[in-house]
Design a protein around this motif. Structure first.
Motif, PDB file in Angstrom:
ATOM      1  N   SER A  93       1.093  -0.807  -0.295  1.00 57.09           N
ATOM      2  CA  SER A  93       0.305   0.313  -0.362  1.00 57.09           C
ATOM      3  C   SER A  93       0.580   1.237   0.174  1.00 57.09           C
ATOM      4  CB  SER A  93      -1.117  -0.218   1.005  1.00 57.09           C
ATOM      5  OG  SER A  93      -0.360  -0.049   2.113  1.00 57.09           O
ATOM      6  N   ASP A  94       1.590   0.796   0.747  1.00 55.92           N
ATOM      7  CA  ASP A  94       2.773   2.059   0.271  1.00 55.92           C
ATOM      8  C   ASP A  94       4.874   1.751  -0.380  1.00 55.92           C
ATOM      9  OD1 ASP A  94       4.435   4.626   0.728  1.00 55.92           O
ATOM     10  OD2 ASP A  94       3.988   5.322   2.041  1.00 55.92           O
ATOM     11  N   TYR A  95       4.428   1.622  -0.729  1.00 53.38           N
ATOM     12  CA  TYR A  95       6.144   1.115  -1.856  1.00 53.38           C
ATOM     13  C   TYR A  95       7.941   2.541  -0.585  1.00 53.38           C
ATOM     14  CZ  TYR A  95       4.139  -1.208  -4.859  1.00 53.38           C
ATOM     15  OH  TYR A  95       3.571  -1.456  -6.074  1.00 53.38           O
ATOM     16  N   GLN A  96       6.996   3.144   0.015  1.00 56.07           N
ATOM     17  CA  GLN A  96       8.560   3.926   0.821  1.00 56.07           C
ATOM     18  C   GLN A  96       7.953   3.812   1.554  1.00 56.07           C
ATOM     19  OE1 GLN A  96       8.593   6.547  -3.822  1.00 56.07           O
ATOM     20  NE2 GLN A  96       9.997   7.684  -1.887  1.00 56.07           N
ATOM     21  N   ASP A  97       7.501   3.269   2.624  1.00 56.15           N
ATOM     22  CA  ASP A  97       7.034   3.150   3.998  1.00 56.15           C
ATOM     23  C   ASP A  97       7.357   2.008   5.116  1.00 56.15           C
ATOM     24  OD1 ASP A  97       7.089   3.649   7.138  1.00 56.15           O
ATOM     25  OD2 ASP A  97       4.713   5.018   5.856  1.00 56.15           O
ATOM     26  N   ILE A  98       7.343   0.869   6.584  1.00 55.25           N
ATOM     27  CA  ILE A  98       7.680  -0.347   6.223  1.00 55.25           C
ATOM     28  C   ILE A  98       6.309  -0.161   7.017  1.00 55.25           C
ATOM     29  CG2 ILE A  98       9.293  -1.443   8.563  1.00 55.25           C
ATOM     30  CD1 ILE A  98      10.654  -0.517   5.573  1.00 55.25           C
ATOM     31  N   MET A 131      12.292   2.986  -7.583  1.00 52.69           N
ATOM     32  CA  MET A 131      13.495   2.216  -7.490  1.00 52.69           C
ATOM     33  C   MET A 131      14.470   2.987  -7.114  1.00 52.69           C
ATOM     34  SD  MET A 131      12.028  -0.039 -10.684  1.00 52.69           S
ATOM     35  CE  MET A 131      13.643  -1.633 -10.840  1.00 52.69           C
ATOM     36  N   THR A 132      14.340   4.180  -7.644  1.00 49.47           N
ATOM     37  CA  THR A 132      16.270   5.409  -7.679  1.00 49.47           C
ATOM     38  C   THR A 132      15.629   5.340  -6.420  1.00 49.47           C
ATOM     39  OG1 THR A 132      15.472   5.613  -9.811  1.00 49.47           O
ATOM     40  CG2 THR A 132      16.653   7.352  -8.283  1.00 49.47           C
ATOM     41  N   TRP A 133      15.004   6.169  -5.672  1.00 50.44           N
ATOM     42  CA  TRP A 133      14.340   6.169  -4.451  1.00 50.44           C
ATOM     43  C   TRP A 133      15.368   5.135  -3.431  1.00 50.44           C
ATOM     44  CZ3 TRP A 133      12.466   4.842   0.489  1.00 50.44           C
ATOM     45  CH2 TRP A 133      12.913   5.317   1.196  1.00 50.44           C
ATOM     46  N   TRP A 134      15.302   3.544  -3.325  1.00 54.42           N
ATOM     47  CA  TRP A 134      15.428   2.659  -2.380  1.00 54.42           C
ATOM     48  C   TRP A 134      17.295   2.612  -2.822  1.00 54.42           C
ATOM     49  CZ3 TRP A 134      13.505   0.627   1.830  1.00 54.42           C
ATOM     50  CH2 TRP A 134      12.708   1.145   1.671  1.00 54.42           C
ATOM     51  N   LEU A 135      17.353   3.068  -4.088  1.00 59.37           N
ATOM     52  CA  LEU A 135      19.055   2.494  -4.449  1.00 59.37           C
ATOM     53  C   LEU A 135      19.405   3.447  -3.927  1.00 59.37           C
ATOM     54  CD1 LEU A 135      17.971   1.302  -8.373  1.00 59.37           C
ATOM     55  CD2 LEU A 135      19.428   0.335  -6.364  1.00 59.37           C
ATOM     56  N   ASP A 136      18.945   4.686  -3.589  1.00 59.73           N
ATOM     57  CA  ASP A 136      19.918   5.760  -2.896  1.00 59.73           C
ATOM     58  C   ASP A 136      20.096   6.243  -1.992  1.00 59.73           C
ATOM     59  OD1 ASP A 136      20.120   7.272  -5.838  1.00 59.73           O
ATOM     60  OD2 ASP A 136      18.231   8.607  -5.363  1.00 59.73           O
ATOM     61  N   GLN A 137      18.734   4.906  -1.221  1.00 62.26           N
ATOM     62  CA  GLN A 137      19.261   4.980   0.182  1.00 62.26           C
ATOM     63  C   GLN A 137      20.620   3.796   0.591  1.00 62.26           C
ATOM     64  OE1 GLN A 137      16.819   6.087   2.337  1.00 62.26           O
ATOM     65  NE2 GLN A 137      15.987   6.828   0.927  1.00 62.26           N
ATOM     66  N   GLY A 138      21.227   3.286  -0.657  1.00 63.82           N
ATOM     67  CA  GLY A 138      21.828   2.531  -0.993  1.00 63.82           C
ATOM     68  C   GLY A 138      21.528   1.033  -0.131  1.00 63.82           C
ATOM     69  N   ILE A 139      21.232   0.728  -1.009  1.00 65.93           N
ATOM     70  CA  ILE A 139      20.149  -0.580  -1.227  1.00 65.93           C
ATOM     71  C   ILE A 139      21.253  -1.808  -2.403  1.00 65.93           C
ATOM     72  CG2 ILE A 139      18.925  -0.643  -0.177  1.00 65.93           C
ATOM     73  CD1 ILE A 139      17.259  -1.508  -2.838  1.00 65.93           C
ATOM     74  N   ASP A 140      21.067  -2.841  -2.835  1.00 67.22           N
ATOM     75  CA  ASP A 140      22.580  -3.622  -3.405  1.00 67.22           C
ATOM     76  C   ASP A 140      22.097  -4.376  -4.901  1.00 67.22           C
ATOM     77  OD1 ASP A 140      24.936  -2.981  -2.252  1.00 67.22           O
ATOM     78  OD2 ASP A 140      23.717  -4.242  -0.350  1.00 67.22           O
ATOM     79  N   GLY A 141      20.183  -3.926  -4.520  1.00 69.31           N
ATOM     80  CA  GLY A 141      19.607  -4.409  -5.706  1.00 69.31           C
ATOM     81  C   GLY A 141      17.995  -5.245  -5.322  1.00 69.31           C
TER      82      GLY A 141
END
Length: 559
Positions: free
Chosen positions: A66-71, A185-195
């Motif tokens: 329901s929200d791709y940028q929250d936990i 997707m860019t937002w998550w990669l900018d957090q530093g994830i590896d894929g």
């Protein structure tokens, strides 16, 4: 062949809800994962794949976002996630996230807007159609039973959901939707994830016209499946995703792709195509399914497994890359399925690990596999939580008058909750998973099978996995060597060679509970000079003719 870190890695999949609960609410969480990172570091894995932890109403255990940028509240906060990422990186490991963009939750703000009116700006983010002749727009079935269409009274149209009705399919034909996904997707990669591991990513392009499947029942993954798997624009979409997002980072990507062929997998994973790094294909885990799908049980013929594995090993060699797995959050426990989870549980778990980790490709370990966790047999259907199991039981037993016992047997063998019972950390109450009441019952065998016991016993499945992972780092041939099958018609022995420059490996595994003689065929050119690993004690010099004990595995190095 290009050498890359993700080809040389071993990946560990965490199903957060069932891994480790830090706060006693019975549900695994992010802080619980952080607490156990030293255990994973000690095991030797390089990459952790986290199944979805995003905000979700949890209709399909987090695969309805329901929200791709929250936990998700039950898993913790964004600060908990950031701490987890930092601690993973501090230990020299990497973290990849699950990307679920074939569908969202029906509670996502896009869908809430989309269903308001036909002219809403978000309407076209999803797949809406008017009914046809007083029924659904076509005869496709959902993967979770029933029609793939849901009628919505507000606008008197149907929306497509290839999974649960609370998982409406996103409309990838809409460029605005694609831009939103790439931004996220860019937002998550900018957090530093590896894929990313990408959920059913080959479903995102549907055939234009959304035609009826030719078979009258419109079965999923057969009739209907060919209209939404590997569709006409799929390569365009993935190439665009790579160009807009993926190519800008040093990351790994793996696409879950039911129904993909070797030739299609080459197109998805070949370097010059600029799409993905690897795919999860399902051919080898469908071999024990009858004509009516996964619940239609049939015994595995080892020759079929050899044919399938060999086709993928040779087909992608030098042209793509294999993902190696025998279980995950959607598949039953591998030692119960392909081995013997009773008398020879330890031996067969080690044999299966040897067989898999010696193949060409990147191995995936699913949580608990490394201690030999098994399938579970709950007494009552009420003990099961998985939407796929519950929908199937309702359809077959309650509405269809099929035998309760027969359907339960299918659930015991193939149900997804087999993989989702909480991780067995020790023999204390609730297996050390939680101080509260676990969200799903613990497998009662946790007194005998648990991580504490496995870590303390040098001959355990756990320590055997540590050895396999170390061998992979020491011997490039295990990662990059060519594969060749031997004894293709043998019904009990799966044996193959690996070759790289002047080196060779011989891998011999017994998939049966009987002793069987093995002799290297005369036409196979191999001279053994060292026993690399085995799951039984072996005396004397390397030999190419010997008796294989039940579920025995041997790997010889030579030339």
């Amino acid at each position: 062949m290009n050498k890359t870190w993700w080809k040389e890695s071993v990946i560990y999949q965490i199903y957060p809800r069932s891994f480790n609960d830090s706060n006693g609410d019975g549900i695994g969480d992010l802080q619980g994962i952080t607490e156990k990172l030293d255990y994973l570091k000690e095991l030797g894995v390089d990459v952790i794949w986290l199944s979805p932890v995003y905000k979700s109403p949890n209709d399909d255990n987090g695969y309805d976002i329901s929200d791709y940028q929250d936990i998700m509240d039950e898993f913790g906060t964004m600060q908990d996630w950031e701490k987890l990422l930092t601690e993973v990186h501090n230990r020299g490991m990497k973290l990849i996230m699950d990307l679920v963009v074939n569908h969202s939750s029906d509670e996502h703000k896009w869908f809430v807007e989309s269903r308001k009116s036909k002219d809403n700006p978000y309407r076209d983010y999803y797949v809406w159609r008017p009914g046809k002749d007083g029924r659904e727009p076509n005869n496709w079935e959902s993967a979770f039973s029933g029609s793939a269409w849901q009628y919505d009274e507000a606008t008197e149209e149907y929306y497509l959901h290839l999974f649960s009705k609370k998982q409406p399919d996103l409309n990838w034909e809409n460029p605005d939707l694609r831009k939103e996904v790439y931004k996220m997707m860019t937002w998550w990669l900018d957090q530093g994830i590896d894929g990313f591991r990408m959920d059913v990513i080959n479903f995102i392009s549907k055939e234009p016209g959304l035609l009826d499947a030719p078979n009258p029942e419109g079965k999923k993954y057969v009739g209907g499946g060919r209209f939404y798997m590997n569709g006409p624009r799929i390569h365009e979409f993935l190439h665009e995703m790579n160009n807009e997002v993926l190519s800008k980072y040093d990351i790994m990507t793996v696409g879950e792709m039911p129904g993909v062929t070797v030739d299609e997998a080459k197109l998805y994973t070949r370097d010059d195509r600029e799409e993905l790094d690897m795919v999860f294909q399902f051919e080898h885990v469908d071999l024990d399914s009858g004509p009516n799908g996964k619940w239609d049980l049939r015994p595995l013929d080892l020759r079929d497994l050899k044919q399938s594995i060999t086709k993928w090993q040779t087909g992608l060699n030098g042209e793509g890359w294999n993902s190696l797995y025998l279980n995950n959050h959607d598949q039953p426990r591998m030692v119960s399925r392909f081995g013997d989870d009773g008398k020879y549980r330890v031996e067969s778990a080690k044999m299966l690990a040897t067989f898999l980790h010696m193949l060409q490709g990147t191995p995936y370990i699913y949580q608990g596999e490394e201690i030999g966790m098994t399938n579970v047999r709950f007494d009552s259907i009420k003990d099961y939580k998985d939407i796929e199991i519950l929908n199937m039981y309702k359809e077959k037993v309650i509405e269809g008058n099929e035998s309760h016992d027969k359907v339960m047997e299918s659930i015991y063998v193939k149900g997804r909750d087999n993989a989702r019972t909480p991780f067995q950390w020790d023999d204390s109450e609730h297996a050390g998973f939680t101080t509260g009441e676990p969200w799903l019952k613990i497998n009662p065998n946790y007194h005998e099978i648990n991580a504490k016991q496995a870590v303390e016993d040098q001959n355990s499945v756990y320590h055997y996995y540590r050895k396999l992972i170390k061998l992979r780092k020491q011997h490039p041939i295990i990662v990059y060597g060519d594969y060749q099958l031997i004894l293709p018609e043998d019904k009990q022995i799966f044996a193959y060679t690996r070759s790289l420059e002047n080196e060779k490996l011989l891998v011999v595994t017994n998939f049966s509970g009987e002793s069987v003689p093995f002799s290297l065929p005369e036409d196979v050119d191999f001279t053994a000079n060292e026993l690399l690993t085995s799951n039984y004690a072996i005396e004397g010099k390397p030999s190419l003719s010997f008796e294989l004990r039940p579920y025995e595995a041997r790997v010889y190095k030579g030339f």
